[in-house]
Write an enzyme that holds these catalytic residues in place. Structure first.
Site, PDB file in Angstrom:
ATOM      1  N   CYS A  82       0.785  -1.225   0.000  1.00  0.00           N
ATOM      2  CA  CYS A  82       0.000   0.000   0.000  1.00  0.00           C
ATOM      3  C   CYS A  82       0.823   1.284   0.000  1.00  0.00           C
ATOM      4  O   CYS A  82       0.488   2.226  -0.730  1.00  0.00           O
ATOM      5  CB  CYS A  82      -0.997   0.000   1.156  1.00  0.00           C
ATOM      6  N   HIS A 143      -1.207   6.636   5.292  1.00  0.00           N
ATOM      7  CA  HIS A 143      -0.094   5.673   5.253  1.00  0.00           C
ATOM      8  C   HIS A 143       1.079   6.133   4.387  1.00  0.00           C
ATOM      9  O   HIS A 143       1.742   5.324   3.734  1.00  0.00           O
ATOM     10  CB  HIS A 143      -0.585   4.293   4.778  1.00  0.00           C
TER      11      HIS A 143
END
Length: 564
Positions: A82, A143
Site C-alpha cells: 500500500c 499511510h
C-alpha cells in the site's frame, strides 16, 4: 483480457481497489470542472466482487454501481503494497522516482513515529486541483508518513500535500490496531530489538568492567553513548511489545489527534458521515474528495440506510462499505493465511510483479459521459488517475519531472480505442521484477518476469515462513531467459511460454529488454524514504495526546481540541 477470463482468473491481491466516480457539477453539467470523488479500499482484489466474476459471495451494491458505469478489467497498481502504491497513485509516478521504494527496508511505513514519507517536493493531484480552486479532502487512510524532525512539523501530512482537510488515520489497520488479533508487525520487530538490546548491554558491561579493572582505556563518553543506545533499543523493544496499538493506531482531524487508540467498531460509520458532510458543505463545487477506507475487517461494516436521504448525495461511498458481506469473508482468509487470489491466479500481497498482487478492479461512473454497463479491457494504471483528473480540472501536470501516468479520458469516454500505455514496469522494492508490453497494432499483451519471489514452503504460493516476500537475493528466483506469458490468453500466468513453443519468444524478449534499458535511463537516484533509518521508531517524532509515553485520548465527542 476478455471478460470471460476475469472469472477464471479471479485475482485477489493487496494492492488497491479503486472506485473512481466523476460527478458533474451538482446543479449543472460543467464537464470541464466536475466534482470528483475517488474511493479506495485496501485488500480487495480482482476476483472479490460479483461484477468481476465472483459467484461465491454477493456484492449487490457494487454490482449496481458497475452497471451504471464502466468496469476496468486490466487495471494495474504500481506496487503490490500500500505505501508505494498510494504514493504512485497520488503522484502519477513510479514510487521508485520519489524514493517510496526500498532496497533493504520494510517497503512500507511501519509506525507513526518514523521519519519516512512522501517527500515535500512531490506534487499530488490534490495539490494540482487545489491550485485550480478545488476544495480538496481526504477521509480515511493515509499511510504515507507524518513527521520529519519533530512531532509537530507534519512534513508528510496530507495537509502539506494539497488536501484542505483530513479526517482519518495516518497509519494503516494492522493487527496491532485490533485488540483481538495477534501482532502482525511488532512480533518480528520485538525479536530484532531485543537481540540488539542484549548485544549492546553486553558491550556496555564489557566496557565498564574493562575500564574499572584497567584492562583497556576507553572514554566515558563512548561508554555513555553505548549505554544510551542500549536504553533506546530497550525502549523500542518495549514500545513494540506493549505500546504499538496506542502509539500507531490513531485518528486525526487535520493536525489534531481525536482518538488514540482508534475505535474500530464505528470507524467506517464515521468515515461515511464525514464524507457525506464534506459533500454537503461543498456540493456547489468544484471539489475533489478522496475516500480511503481502512482494511475490510470485521466490525467495520455499516448500513447506509442509517444516514437517511443524504446517502443519495454520496451514492456508493459506502457501497455498504464495499458490501458488508465481503468483510468477514476477507477477514477469514487473512486469518487463515490464505493467498488473496483464486486457485488459478499467481501471487498476491507484496509479491513483486505477479498479476495477483497488482491487477485490481476498477469502476468509473460519470452519468451521461462514461457509457453505462460497459467493459474496458485496455491496460491502464492507477497512476493514470493523476493526469486524467488534472485534465478534467483544467490543470497542467508538472513539466519538471517524469509523469508515468497517462491521460485516459478519451479512452473512458469512448473517443479512443487503445490505452496510452505501451510498457508498464513492475517493481518489488527498487528491483525491477516484471514488464508488460501492449502491442496496440495486434492487441497482444506480453509479460516477462526477470525474477519472482521464492515461495516457502515450496509450492505453498506464499512467503509466510519468512514474513513478507523478499525482492532480491536468496528470496527470489532469477530467470534467464525471463519467464514469458501471453496475458491475453493466460491472464493467470499459469503457463509460461518457451522459446520452442513461441516462435516470437526471442523477438518479444529483446524488444522488452530495449524498453527496460531506456526506462532505467530515466530513473534518477533519490533518497530512500523506506530504508531502515527512515522507518525505525524515533520517540521525538511520536504523535501523542496526553503525557508521553502514556498516549491516550478519546476526543471524538469533545469540543476541546488536543494538539499533536
Amino acid at each position: 483480457l476478455r471478460p470471460s477470463a476475469g472469472k477464471a482468473k479471479a485475482l485477489c491481491s493487496l494492492a488497491i481497489l479503486l472506485f473512481s466516480f466523476v460527478f458533474p457539477q451538482t446543479y449543472g453539467r460543467n464537464v470541464s470542472r466536475p466534482n470528483i470523488l475517488l474511493i479506495m479500499a485496501d485488500d480487495l482484489g480482482y476476483g472479490d466482487l460479483g461484477c468481476f466474476g465472483n459467484d461465491t459471495i454477493r456484492t449487490p451494491n457494487t454490482d449496481q454501481l458497475a452497471k451504471e458505469g464502466m468496469r476496468l478489467t486490466h487495471h494495474i497498481a504500481a506496487a503490490s503494497l500500500c505505501t508505494p502504491s498510494r504514493a504512485a497513485f497520488l503522484t502519477g509516478r513510479y514510487p521508485i522516482r520519489s524514493g517510496m521504494e526500498s532496497r533493504g527496508g520494510p517497503r512500507v511505513i511501519l509506525r507513526t513515529g518514523s521519519s519516512g514519507g512522501l517527500p515535500a517536493n512531490e506534487t499530488t493531484f490534490a495539490k494540482l486541483l487545489q491550485q485550480q480552486g478545488y476544495t480538496t479532502g481526504l477521509i480515511g487512510k493515509w499511510h504515507l508518513g507524518m513527521n520529519c524532525e519533530s512531532r509537530n512539523d507534519h512534513c508528510h501530512h496530507p495537509l502539506n500535500h494539497g488536501f484542505d482537510s483530513f479526517y482519518g488515520t495516518p497509519f494503516t489497520l494492522v493487527n496491532e490496531c485490533q485488540p483481538s488479533k495477534d501482532p502482525e508487525i511488532s512480533s518480528a520487530l520485538q525479536a530484532t530489538y531485543w537481540f540488539y538490546t542484549q548485544i549492546i548491554a553486553f558491550l556496555a558491561f564489557t566496557l565498564l568492567l574493562g575500564k574499572m579493572i584497567g584492562l583497556f582505556s576507553v572514554k566515558w563518553k563512548i561508554i555513555a553513548f553505548v549505554i544510551l543506545s542500549g536504553i533506546l533499543f530497550f525502549i523500542s523493544w518495549f514500545s513494540n511489545y506493549g505500546f504499538a496499538r496506542y502509539w500507531n493506531c490513531i485518528m486525526l482531524r487535520d493536525y489534531i489527534i481525536t482518538e488514540q487508540p482508534i475505535k474500530l467498531e464505528n470507524a467506517a460509520s464515521r468515515i461515511v458521515k464525514e464524507s457525506i458532510s464534506f459533500i454537503e458543505r461543498n456540493k456547489q463545487g468544484p471539489f475533489l474528495l478522496f475516500v480511503s477506507f481502512l482494511h475490510l475487517t470485521e466490525g467495520s461494516s455499516v448500513d447506509p440506510s442509517c444516514f437517511g436521504t443524504s446517502i443519495s448525495i454520496l451514492y456508493g461511498v459506502t457501497i455498504k462499505t464495499a458490501d458488508s458481506q465481503l468483510h468477514k469473508w476477507i477477514l477469514q482468509r487473512q486469518q487463515n493465511h490464505q493467498r488473496l487470489n483464486s486457485s488459478t491466479g499467481q501471487g498476491g500481497k507484496g509479491m513483486g510483479g505477479w498479476e495477483g498482487g497488482i491487477r485490481v478492479p476498477g469502476i468509473v461512473r460519470w452519468p451521461g459521459m462514461v457509457p453505462a454497463n460497459t467493459l474496458l479491457d485496455e491496460p491502464i494504471s492507477l497512476m493514470d488517475i493523476y493526469p486524467t483528473v488534472a485534465h478534467l480540472a483544467g490543470a497542467s501536470v508538472p513539466q519538471d519531472r517524469i509523469i508515468d501516468g497517462k491521460n485516459q479520458i478519451a479512452l473512458l469516454l469512448g473517443a479512443a480505442q487503445h490505452s496510452e500505455h505501451e510498457f508498464m514496469f513492475h517493481y518489488c522494492g527498487v528491483y525491477l521484477h516484471a514488464v508488460r508490453w501492449y502491442q496496440k497494432e495486434t492487441g497482444a499483451l506480453w509479460k516477462v518476469h526477470y525474477m519472482t519471489p521464492t515461495f516457502e514452503p515450496e509450492g505453498a504460493g506464499a512467503c509466510y515462513t519468512k514474513g513478507l516476500c523478499g525482492c532480491a537475493g536468496e528470496m527470489v528466483t532469477n530467470y534467464n531467459p525471463p519467464l514469458l506469458f501471453d496475458l491475453l490468453h493466460d491472464p493467470s500466468e499459469a503457463n509460461p511460454l518457451s522459446p520452442t513453443a513461441e516462435p516470437l519468444f526471442n523477438t518479444i524478449v529483446s524488444h522488452i529488454e530495449k524498453a527496460v534499458v531506456e526506462h532505467r535511463k530515466t530513473v534518477a537516484p533519490v533518497p530512500e524514504q523506506l530504508n531502515v533509518d527512515n522507518t525505525v521508531w524515533k520517540p521525538w517524532l511520536q504523535p501523542c495526546c496526553g503525557t508521553f509515553p502514556f498516549c491516550w485520548c478519546d476526543d471524538e465527542s469533545s469540543s476541546d481540541p488536543i494538539i499533536v
